[in-house]
Design a protein around this motif. Structure first.
Motif, PDB file in Angstrom:
ATOM      1  N   GLY A 259       0.804  -1.224   0.000  1.00  0.00           N
ATOM      2  CA  GLY A 259       0.000   0.000   0.000  1.00  0.00           C
ATOM      3  C   GLY A 259       0.828   1.261   0.000  1.00  0.00           C
ATOM      4  O   GLY A 259       2.056   1.238   0.159  1.00  0.00           O
ATOM      5  N   GLY A 260       0.140   2.381  -0.156  1.00  0.00           N
ATOM      6  CA  GLY A 260       0.825   3.661  -0.172  1.00  0.00           C
ATOM      7  C   GLY A 260       1.491   3.989   1.154  1.00  0.00           C
ATOM      8  O   GLY A 260       2.522   4.666   1.183  1.00  0.00           O
ATOM      9  N   ASN A 261       0.926   3.494   2.266  1.00  0.00           N
ATOM     10  CA  ASN A 261       1.536   3.774   3.566  1.00  0.00           C
ATOM     11  C   ASN A 261       2.801   2.955   3.801  1.00  0.00           C
ATOM     12  O   ASN A 261       3.459   3.106   4.828  1.00  0.00           O
ATOM     13  CB  ASN A 261       0.535   3.527   4.699  1.00  0.00           C
ATOM     14  CG  ASN A 261      -0.004   2.114   4.681  1.00  0.00           C
ATOM     15  OD1 ASN A 261       0.148   1.389   3.709  1.00  0.00           O
ATOM     16  ND2 ASN A 261      -0.650   1.726   5.763  1.00  0.00           N
ATOM     17  N   SER A 276       2.365  -5.609  -5.190  1.00  0.00           N
ATOM     18  CA  SER A 276       1.238  -5.029  -5.908  1.00  0.00           C
ATOM     19  C   SER A 276       1.773  -4.263  -7.108  1.00  0.00           C
ATOM     20  O   SER A 276       2.984  -4.076  -7.257  1.00  0.00           O
ATOM     21  CB  SER A 276       0.426  -4.085  -5.002  1.00  0.00           C
ATOM     22  OG  SER A 276       1.155  -2.892  -4.776  1.00  0.00           O
ATOM     23  N   ASP A 277       0.856  -3.829  -7.936  1.00  0.00           N
ATOM     24  CA  ASP A 277       1.207  -2.984  -9.075  1.00  0.00           C
ATOM     25  C   ASP A 277       0.821  -1.535  -8.824  1.00  0.00           C
ATOM     26  O   ASP A 277       0.845  -0.722  -9.744  1.00  0.00           O
ATOM     27  CB  ASP A 277       0.503  -3.487 -10.343  1.00  0.00           C
ATOM     28  CG  ASP A 277       0.933  -4.890 -10.713  1.00  0.00           C
ATOM     29  OD1 ASP A 277       2.125  -5.198 -10.508  1.00  0.00           O
ATOM     30  OD2 ASP A 277       0.093  -5.676 -11.197  1.00  0.00           O
ATOM     31  N   ALA A 278       0.459  -1.217  -7.575  1.00  0.00           N
ATOM     32  CA  ALA A 278      -0.004   0.133  -7.241  1.00  0.00           C
ATOM     33  C   ALA A 278       1.179   1.028  -6.917  1.00  0.00           C
ATOM     34  O   ALA A 278       2.306   0.786  -7.331  1.00  0.00           O
ATOM     35  CB  ALA A 278      -0.993   0.054  -6.075  1.00  0.00           C
ATOM     36  N   MET A 282       6.152   1.774  -7.324  1.00  0.00           N
ATOM     37  CA  MET A 282       6.886   2.883  -7.941  1.00  0.00           C
ATOM     38  C   MET A 282       8.117   3.271  -7.133  1.00  0.00           C
ATOM     39  O   MET A 282       9.064   3.836  -7.673  1.00  0.00           O
ATOM     40  CB  MET A 282       5.956   4.090  -8.102  1.00  0.00           C
ATOM     41  CG  MET A 282       4.755   3.826  -8.986  1.00  0.00           C
ATOM     42  SD  MET A 282       3.619   5.218  -9.054  1.00  0.00           S
ATOM     43  CE  MET A 282       4.642   6.466  -9.835  1.00  0.00           C
ATOM     44  N   VAL A 283       8.115   2.984  -5.837  1.00  0.00           N
ATOM     45  CA  VAL A 283       9.246   3.373  -4.988  1.00  0.00           C
ATOM     46  C   VAL A 283      10.076   2.178  -4.550  1.00  0.00           C
ATOM     47  O   VAL A 283      11.192   2.343  -4.064  1.00  0.00           O
ATOM     48  CB  VAL A 283       8.750   4.135  -3.745  1.00  0.00           C
ATOM     49  CG1 VAL A 283       8.000   5.386  -4.146  1.00  0.00           C
ATOM     50  CG2 VAL A 283       7.869   3.251  -2.865  1.00  0.00           C
ATOM     51  N   THR A 288       6.257  -7.256  -7.567  1.00  0.00           N
ATOM     52  CA  THR A 288       5.780  -8.506  -8.132  1.00  0.00           C
ATOM     53  C   THR A 288       4.263  -8.494  -8.210  1.00  0.00           C
ATOM     54  O   THR A 288       3.593  -7.886  -7.374  1.00  0.00           O
ATOM     55  CB  THR A 288       6.244  -9.707  -7.290  1.00  0.00           C
ATOM     56  OG1 THR A 288       5.721 -10.917  -7.855  1.00  0.00           O
ATOM     57  CG2 THR A 288       5.744  -9.595  -5.860  1.00  0.00           C
ATOM     58  N   GLY A 289       3.762  -9.164  -9.206  1.00  0.00           N
ATOM     59  CA  GLY A 289       2.333  -9.401  -9.329  1.00  0.00           C
ATOM     60  C   GLY A 289       2.077 -10.886  -9.500  1.00  0.00           C
ATOM     61  O   GLY A 289       0.994 -11.292  -9.908  1.00  0.00           O
ATOM     62  N   ARG A 290       3.087 -11.703  -9.165  1.00  0.00           N
ATOM     63  CA  ARG A 290       2.984 -13.150  -9.358  1.00  0.00           C
ATOM     64  C   ARG A 290       1.955 -13.744  -8.416  1.00  0.00           C
ATOM     65  O   ARG A 290       2.001 -13.528  -7.200  1.00  0.00           O
ATOM     66  CB  ARG A 290       4.340 -13.812  -9.115  1.00  0.00           C
ATOM     67  CG  ARG A 290       4.378 -15.281  -9.513  1.00  0.00           C
ATOM     68  CD  ARG A 290       5.714 -15.900  -9.156  1.00  0.00           C
ATOM     69  NE  ARG A 290       5.815 -16.128  -7.715  1.00  0.00           N
ATOM     70  CZ  ARG A 290       6.921 -16.578  -7.131  1.00  0.00           C
ATOM     71  NH1 ARG A 290       8.006 -16.777  -7.849  1.00  0.00           N
ATOM     72  NH2 ARG A 290       6.949 -16.773  -5.826  1.00  0.00           N
TER      73      ARG A 290
END
Length: 709
Positions: A259-261, A276-278, A282-283, A288-290
């Motif tokens: 998550g973002g947190n 996740s792909d969320a 990005m950071v 992974t999305g496996r």
């Protein structure tokens, strides 16, 4: 969830099953500090309503006291114990005079104040089906896992028990009451206890306030941090501080989150993996999305975490293996070339360089990197230092053993009666443009054979599987290439003159050297060393005789040298005195060594070939044995055991609580600190999204660069 209860969500409005329309006036996004979210809607009659959901503690704090049921705390705590992700729900109605513009301009504090509790929203925290498997793999790899979550500590304990992180019968909860830490036993009616009793070895769970207290008072935390496995109600900054605290203990820390947190913690950790792909991806350095397998096929698999560690360890082992190879290459080649140059201005054949740089340095190096990671996590990690004992010994042993064998070979050959020393620059006046012919002697071939044996063997033994990579038998490329180079080296050592030998200027004579002209491509790309005359030590006898009457063709060529245009033979006058088939030309000292060697050559006697072959075998046995017995065998195991004993002795002088926490674990004493957080996504029947903080201090490799206990 909205569709499950019959409602439909449209463009800034919601519709009930009866057709009632609620228009969304303002959305209240989730706030990490408030731990609430909500919306302001307007019903068909024009009334404005505020709906709030969030952590049940925070919802209670902002609610009107009379609206809070008397058993609110007991019910919410029991729900958390039962592994429910528990949210409080509250509402209030705004004045009908408030317009949409007024609502948009209202502060959030005003909107969320004086609300009325209307119920609880429960999400079943079903952990990922493969979470226990992932945690068990981490344990087998001597990696300690703890939970760092935004959920309630009771939920964290329940999830920890299911996935195998919480293993003690009792897990005490630490919270701040009146400015001090109070410990309760949630399994015994929240009875107030001490962390030293009733079980001094039990694991601990901390609330956010307790963590912040200990973070500000590290001396008080010194004795209990190894027992803390749950960090609950953590905000983003708190997760970062947890990561940094473990790092401050000298541990290598990794974190997994979705998550973002989690973004701050993922960036602060030594290695972060986003499940996740969320925004977390990005950071995070890894994402992974496996999906999992079997029962876990609908969720992103948590086994990605141990897989990442396996691959990382294998990658580290491979990188150090290639580093050690190139260090051996640089040291040994430089030493041999310098020694030959100083000794007699000798060099190596041109194709020797290409074979070492491309055949071994590129092809075998490529196959070295193709070994796959070991499917099981080892209970220690590979050395991570370039100057550790293991790395240095892996470089020095092949280097010293190679030089030792080189000295033995040169000493033996130089003691033979047929040996004829030659300095190509001063004895036969080889021109600079014929540098590749300065390997046509009895000394350079020994360097060629040892270089091929040392470099190919170094590449091979550094690919042994060990604890971090699969068996070398699974790497067909490295086995095939090693077999080819070993077979070629033995062939060059034992065979009679032939075209292959003359390409490398080992056991070569004039006739075989001239025959190399017919080899496709090689002669075309050669700088002059393929297909020409062999300028062996015997040339000096022809040259000395010829120079008594030789007339130079140009100022740059003051001395006669064999030419392929003249079939590498001297003038008739010299040939009549020193015939081609004379024993002088066969050896240079009148000893007939090998009948099949015709013209100037560097052919070794059969007995000498046998000795050189034995020297090559001796080196290979030393190197293979050193790696198998010392680096990967019982010696390394004994040294790791000795290091563990030293660390155990250090623990004896540590505070009793710290000692008991470390020694009661089924991990090695030095391995502490990993975080996993379970958090339910906003849907009722989802699996738990796991967040892991992994800690892996430097393992007990026998150089043991870092001692973290």
């Amino acid at each position: 969830m909205v569709r499950t209860v019959g409602w439909s969500l449209g463009d800034r409005q919601m519709a009930s099953p009866q057709g009632e329309i609620l228009r969304i006036v303002r959305e209240l996004e989730f706030d990490h500090h408030r731990m609430t979210s909500g919306a302001v809607v307007r019903d068909p009659e024009g009334r404005a309503h505020v709906f709030i959901k969030g952590s049940y503690e925070n919802v209670k704090a902002i609610a009107v006291a009379t609206s809070v049921p008397q058993d609110y705390d007991q019910v919410t705590m029991q729900c958390a114990k039962d592994n429910y992700y528990t949210l409080g729900i509250a509402y209030k109605e705004l004045s009908s005079a408030e317009t949409d513009t007024d609502i948009q301009s209202m502060s959030r504090d005003l909107l969320e104040s004086q609300v009325y509790i209307s119920g609880l929203l429960l999400f079943r925290n079903e952990i990922k089906a493969d979470s226990p498997e992932a945690i068990e793999q981490l344990k087998s790899g001597a990696i300690r896992s703890v939970i760092c979550t935004g959920d309630n500590e009771l939920t964290g304990i329940a999830v920890g028990r299911k996935c195998g992180i919480v293993t003690s019968q009792t897990c005490l909860r630490g919270n701040i009451v009146d400015g001090s830490v109070v410990w309760n036993d949630p399994d015994n009616g929240d009875a107030e206890v001490s962390p030293e009793s009733p079980d001094p070895f039990c694991q601990l769970a901390l609330t956010c306030s307790a963590w912040r207290y200990f973070h500000s008072n590290p001396k008080q935390f010194e004795h209990i941090w190894p027992r803390c496995v749950i960090f609950a109600r953590m905000k983003p900054d708190d997760k970062i501080n947890v990561v940094k605290y473990f790092q401050g203990r000298g541990l290598v820390v990794g974190m997994a989150g979705d998550g973002g947190n989690d973004c701050g913690g993922l960036r602060a950790a030594h290695a972060g993996i986003a499940l996740s792909d969320a925004e977390a991806s990005m950071v995070s350095p890894f994402s992974t999305g496996r999906l999992g397998k079997g029962a876990a096929s609908n969720d992103i698999s948590l086994t990605t975490v141990p897989d990442l560690i396996r691959e990382g360890r294998a990658c580290l082992a491979t990188n150090l293996a290639t580093f050690m190879y190139f260090m051996v290459y640089a040291l040994l080649l430089t030493t041999i070339r310098t020694a030959f140059l100083v000794l007699d201005a000798l060099n190596l054949g041109e194709w020797v360089w290409l074979t070492m740089d491309i055949g071994i340095g590129v092809i075998m190096m490529f196959f070295m990197t193709q070994s796959q990671a070991n499917p099981d996590l080892a209970h220690y990690r590979p050395t991570a230092t370039l100057l550790g004992t293991r790395t240095i010994s892996g470089i020095l042993i092949p280097y010293v053993a190679g030089l030792f064998c080189l000295v033995i070979g040169l000493t033996f050959v130089r003691a033979q009666e047929w040996y004829d020393e030659m300095n190509p620059t001063f004895d036969i006046h080889v021109l600079p443009r014929l540098w590749m012919k300065k390997g046509d002697n009895y000394d350079s071939p020994i360097g060629v054979l040892l270089l091929f044996a040392v470099l190919s063997t170094t590449a091979y033994v550094n690919t042994y599987g060990g604890a971090f990579r699969q068996s070398i038998m699974r790497n067909l490329g490295i086995n095939f290439s090693y077999a080819v180079f070993v077979a070629m080296t033995f062939w060059l050592c034992l065979s009679a003159p032939n075209r292959l030998n003359c390409i490398y200027r080992v056991n070569c004579d004039t006739l075989s050297s001239l025959a190399c002209k017919s080899i496709p491509l090689l002669s075309q790309f050669s700088t002059g060393g393929t297909g020409g005359c062999f300028l062996g030590p015997q040339v000096k006898y022809w040259q000395n005789h010829t120079n008594t009457y030789y007339e130079p063709k140009s100022p740059s060529e003051q001395y006669w040298l064999p030419s392929s245009e003249e079939n590498c033979l001297p003038p008739e006058q010299t040939l009549a005195t020193i015939p081609l088939y004379s024993t002088t030309i066969s050896t240079g000292k009148g000893f007939k060594v090998v009948d099949s060697c015709i013209g100037p050559n560097n052919c070794y006697a059969p007995g000498t070939k046998g000795v050189l072959f034995a020297i090559l075998l001796l080196y290979m046995a030393i190197h293979h044995g050193f790696v198998k017995v010392v680096l990967l065998g019982p010696v390394a195991s004994a040294l790791r055991k000795q290091q563990r004993q030293k660390d155990t002795e250090k623990l004896q002088s540590a505070p009793s609580i710290l000692r008991s926490a470390a020694t009661s674990s089924n991990h090695d004493a030095q391995v502490v600190g990993c975080t996993i957080e379970a958090r339910t996504p906003p849907r009722v029947s989802s699996g738990v999204q796991q967040k892991s903080l992994l800690s892996d201090p430097d393992g007990f490799s026998y150089d043991h660069e870092q001692n973290a206990v």
